[in-house]
Design a protein around this motif. Sequence first.
Motif, PDB file in Angstrom:
ATOM      1  N   UNK A  23       0.923  -1.246  -0.314  1.00 56.67           N
ATOM      2  CA  UNK A  23       0.145   0.509  -0.477  1.00 56.67           C
ATOM      3  C   UNK A  23       0.849   1.156  -0.274  1.00 56.67           C
ATOM      4  N   UNK A  24       1.657   1.384  -0.772  1.00 52.24           N
ATOM      5  CA  UNK A  24       2.614   2.453  -0.368  1.00 52.24           C
ATOM      6  C   UNK A  24       2.266   3.001  -1.932  1.00 52.24           C
ATOM      7  N   UNK A  25       2.063   4.321  -0.887  1.00 50.11           N
ATOM      8  CA  UNK A  25       1.733   5.951  -2.178  1.00 50.11           C
ATOM      9  C   UNK A  25       2.650   6.782  -1.819  1.00 50.11           C
ATOM     10  N   UNK A  26       2.750   7.799  -2.593  1.00 46.05           N
ATOM     11  CA  UNK A  26       3.524   9.171  -3.016  1.00 46.05           C
ATOM     12  C   UNK A  26       2.609   9.632  -3.630  1.00 46.05           C
ATOM     13  N   UNK A  27       2.523  11.248  -3.708  1.00 45.72           N
ATOM     14  CA  UNK A  27       1.787  12.033  -4.541  1.00 45.72           C
ATOM     15  C   UNK A  27       2.055  13.589  -4.228  1.00 45.72           C
ATOM     16  N   UNK A  28       2.364  14.334  -5.419  1.00 40.28           N
ATOM     17  CA  UNK A  28       3.205  15.152  -5.995  1.00 40.28           C
ATOM     18  C   UNK A  28       2.562  16.269  -6.650  1.00 40.28           C
ATOM     19  N   UNK A  29       1.763  16.947  -6.413  1.00 39.87           N
ATOM     20  CA  UNK A  29       0.771  18.466  -7.185  1.00 39.87           C
ATOM     21  C   UNK A  29       2.166  19.557  -7.040  1.00 39.87           C
ATOM     22  N   UNK A  30       2.453  19.802  -8.356  1.00 39.22           N
ATOM     23  CA  UNK A  30       2.273  21.561  -8.558  1.00 39.22           C
ATOM     24  C   UNK A  30       1.868  21.655  -9.582  1.00 39.22           C
ATOM     25  N   UNK A  87       8.390 -16.591   8.853  1.00 40.19           N
ATOM     26  CA  UNK A  87       8.777 -15.775   8.968  1.00 40.19           C
ATOM     27  C   UNK A  87       8.603 -15.001   7.032  1.00 40.19           C
ATOM     28  N   UNK A  88       8.121 -16.078   6.457  1.00 39.81           N
ATOM     29  CA  UNK A  88       7.981 -15.813   5.342  1.00 39.81           C
ATOM     30  C   UNK A  88       7.336 -13.957   4.570  1.00 39.81           C
ATOM     31  N   UNK A  89       6.514 -14.142   6.226  1.00 39.61           N
ATOM     32  CA  UNK A  89       5.679 -12.955   5.785  1.00 39.61           C
ATOM     33  C   UNK A  89       6.524 -11.671   6.507  1.00 39.61           C
ATOM     34  N   UNK A  90       7.660 -10.515   6.248  1.00 37.56           N
ATOM     35  CA  UNK A  90       8.359  -9.927   6.906  1.00 37.56           C
ATOM     36  C   UNK A  90       7.427  -9.218   8.701  1.00 37.56           C
ATOM     37  N   UNK A  91       6.571  -9.372   7.967  1.00 34.35           N
ATOM     38  CA  UNK A  91       5.255  -8.527   9.143  1.00 34.35           C
ATOM     39  C   UNK A  91       5.998  -9.263  10.380  1.00 34.35           C
ATOM     40  N   UNK A  92       5.607 -10.616  10.313  1.00 36.38           N
ATOM     41  CA  UNK A  92       6.170 -11.425  11.442  1.00 36.38           C
ATOM     42  C   UNK A  92       7.172 -11.448  12.190  1.00 36.38           C
ATOM     43  N   UNK A  93       8.063 -10.816  11.851  1.00 32.49           N
ATOM     44  CA  UNK A  93       9.456 -10.753  11.769  1.00 32.49           C
ATOM     45  C   UNK A  93       9.453  -9.334  13.341  1.00 32.49           C
ATOM     46  N   UNK A  94      10.023  -9.720  15.003  1.00 32.50           N
ATOM     47  CA  UNK A  94      10.213  -9.416  16.023  1.00 32.50           C
ATOM     48  C   UNK A  94      11.402  -8.396  15.574  1.00 32.50           C
ATOM     49  N   UNK A  95      11.079  -7.095  15.979  1.00 31.63           N
ATOM     50  CA  UNK A  95      11.909  -5.940  16.097  1.00 31.63           C
ATOM     51  C   UNK A  95      11.414  -5.072  17.241  1.00 31.63           C
ATOM     52  N   UNK A  96      12.645  -4.033  17.292  1.00 32.78           N
ATOM     53  CA  UNK A  96      12.853  -4.319  18.713  1.00 32.78           C
ATOM     54  C   UNK A  96      12.320  -2.870  19.087  1.00 32.78           C
ATOM     55  N   UNK A  97      11.972  -1.663  18.765  1.00 33.91           N
ATOM     56  CA  UNK A  97      11.038  -1.070  18.968  1.00 33.91           C
ATOM     57  C   UNK A  97       9.550  -0.974  18.967  1.00 33.91           C
ATOM     58  N   UNK A  98       8.764  -0.701  19.086  1.00 33.89           N
ATOM     59  CA  UNK A  98       6.987   0.007  18.700  1.00 33.89           C
ATOM     60  C   UNK A  98       6.332  -1.688  18.984  1.00 33.89           C
ATOM     61  N   UNK A  99       7.201  -2.567  19.631  1.00 36.70           N
ATOM     62  CA  UNK A  99       5.930  -4.049  20.391  1.00 36.70           C
ATOM     63  C   UNK A  99       6.008  -4.487  18.626  1.00 36.70           C
ATOM     64  N   UNK A 100       4.720  -5.416  19.274  1.00 43.02           N
ATOM     65  CA  UNK A 100       4.142  -6.329  18.407  1.00 43.02           C
ATOM     66  C   UNK A 100       3.170  -5.809  17.259  1.00 43.02           C
ATOM     67  N   UNK A 101       3.255  -5.208  15.942  1.00 42.62           N
ATOM     68  CA  UNK A 101       2.699  -3.980  15.619  1.00 42.62           C
ATOM     69  C   UNK A 101       1.762  -4.999  14.195  1.00 42.62           C
ATOM     70  N   UNK A 102       1.796  -5.523  13.319  1.00 43.53           N
ATOM     71  CA  UNK A 102       1.565  -6.663  12.224  1.00 43.53           C
ATOM     72  C   UNK A 102       0.764  -5.503  11.578  1.00 43.53           C
ATOM     73  N   UNK A 103      -0.240  -4.547  11.693  1.00 45.47           N
ATOM     74  CA  UNK A 103      -0.967  -3.819  11.443  1.00 45.47           C
ATOM     75  C   UNK A 103       0.101  -3.689   9.923  1.00 45.47           C
ATOM     76  N   UNK A 104      -0.881  -3.047   8.865  1.00 45.65           N
ATOM     77  CA  UNK A 104      -0.602  -2.715   7.925  1.00 45.65           C
ATOM     78  C   UNK A 104      -0.546  -0.725   7.533  1.00 45.65           C
ATOM     79  N   UNK A 105      -1.831  -0.697   7.841  1.00 49.17           N
ATOM     80  CA  UNK A 105      -1.803   1.068   8.336  1.00 49.17           C
ATOM     81  C   UNK A 105      -1.945   1.396   6.924  1.00 49.17           C
TER      82      UNK A 105
END
Length: 662
Positions: free
Chosen positions: A147-154, A231-249
Amino acid sequence: MRQFSILFFLLVCTGTALKAQFNTGRLPGRGMGGGGNTSMQRDTTKHDHEPDTLTLRYRFLDEPTDFTIDSTIADFSLNYLGFPSTYMTLGNNGNAARNLVFTPRMLPGFDPGFHAYDVYAFNHQNAKFYNTNRPFSELWYLIGAKQEQMINVQHTQNRGEKFNFSFQYRKVNSPGFFQNQATNHDTYNVTANYNSQDKRYHLYLSYYLNKINGGENGGVMDPADLSDPDNKDRRLVPVRLGGNNPGLGGLLNTNIPTKSYNQDASILVRQQYDWGHGDTVHVNDTTQYYKFDPVFRVEHTLTYTENTYRFQDAAPDSLYYRTFYNLTVPLNNPDTLRTRHRWRVFSNDISLMQFPMRGNQAHFIRVGAAFEIIKGQFQGSELREESFTNLRLHGEYRNKTRNQRWDLQAKGELYPIGENAGDFSAYGRLSRYLNETLGNVSLMVNNVNREPSYVYRYFGTRYGEEWSNNSLSKENITQVQLRADNKKGKYNLSANYFLYTNYTYFKSFTESAQNSGLFNLLQLVAYKRIDVRSFTFDGDVAFQQLAGTAPLQLPTVWARLRVAYTAKLFKNLNLYTGLEGKYNTPYYADEYSPVLGQFFYQNVQQISNMPDVAAFVHFRIKSLSAYVRGENLNSLVWDNNFVSPCTRRTTLVSGWACAGGS
């Protein structure tokens, strides 16, 4: 850590001419932490327009040269992301970034010291002041993996012949492949310029607002987790900060519990009044225009800037902060951990300019002085405040001849009194255009004496912990550069030699230090393009060799190679498709401290990666340009590449910290 992703990028340009146009990137400036000018940037494409087509030109502050925007579709990183491909991020677009090609900050005067997110931000040095005969708009949209998105308006347009305004908005929203890696940036830039009817009075306005939100996960807990088949889904890999938060946003869900969130806002107003000679030029019996050549100019510039650099962790891990920051966080119901540096800078500058040669505004002498008021506030057990002033003297001589063959520039700055008393810079550059075959060559020498950035001197948190270092001396940096640019030969080459004394750096998650010795660095940066019928081979390469003992780690070689098929099909379709590979030799990459927002030196673990590989299809049809890219194809064959190390730590409590390895 880099993951495979597919990006689709769409650019739609509107305007009377309906011609595809691109942003050519940024000039090095105060906000970029630049000054070395070693970025691999191409010459802007120049066009000769018919009277009924779009004519669009722009200038930067303090630069008398006109630029035209680039219509090429080759370099995705520079043209859309806005920074050279030599930059690396902490695994996700919008995260903290640094340049693998050595580019020290060569600017005297006060500096807060937070530059990990500069590449995504607007500033006054990269603000563009346009002049166009027709309204011009751009809409850029990118959608990527997760769900990566970038918008640029000029948009820019002239209101009559005397006034132009422009507006640009850029959105970066990328959840990333790992937990707590999301980024969400909103940046704004507004410029305007006005010339009076008699062409004596000029007004320039520049405003920017940067809202930067970068997720900080501190890296993965243990690199062995990456090999776990669960852990093929990298969101299951434990990380150091932020706790267990596999959601996407997503684009509208921007809650990032553990993040660096910085906000920069600034307004600049510059007024000029000229004395000189005016004439009415008769083109024919019915057409005439007024031409004014300045001889003497008074220039006044007011700038107000407010910068806030913050870090927060909504659910801090007490073990982590005790291990790596020696920071005590309550074990029971810990409150949000916060840090904050806030700076407000007011600058009042008056300059006098003389133009020795009538009709050539690129030949001038400028002298001036600026008074600065600087105030800071810091998070701590109690609110800490700083307040000081600076006086800056500056002068410049510029002579760019009207035949465009010679360009001589000499300028200097000195801080005689104030907080940064003793800071100075001396810059000289001589450029000569030889001919079409030999191109342009230039020689540049730059010497800067500067106070280390304030973040090396002090940092604090809301829990009352403070880190300070009051034993830092001024840094002195000398750069000598020889550069050759050849449009016909399709190459650019620059050789840089740096001499550095009192190099200031971070040696751990919280400690700053200074290397009092002298070291030198040789750097060669080159670009070359070869066309063989319908195929294009172009490559960038940087070679860096350090001499002397210094706490500085750089890859000896960085390189990028693109092999592409190029063609013009069906009259209006411009196609550029092929493969791109990037590689750097093994080196001891810097670690990253999320709380301080700083990269820091380490010499324990060496990073050795396989090449990054991407496949792309870029095409342009009149006013529509599109990029379809498959990034990091190497991760489908080899192990994931790391951008920062996982180092075994034994400070207080043993543990893994993959700083930035996410």
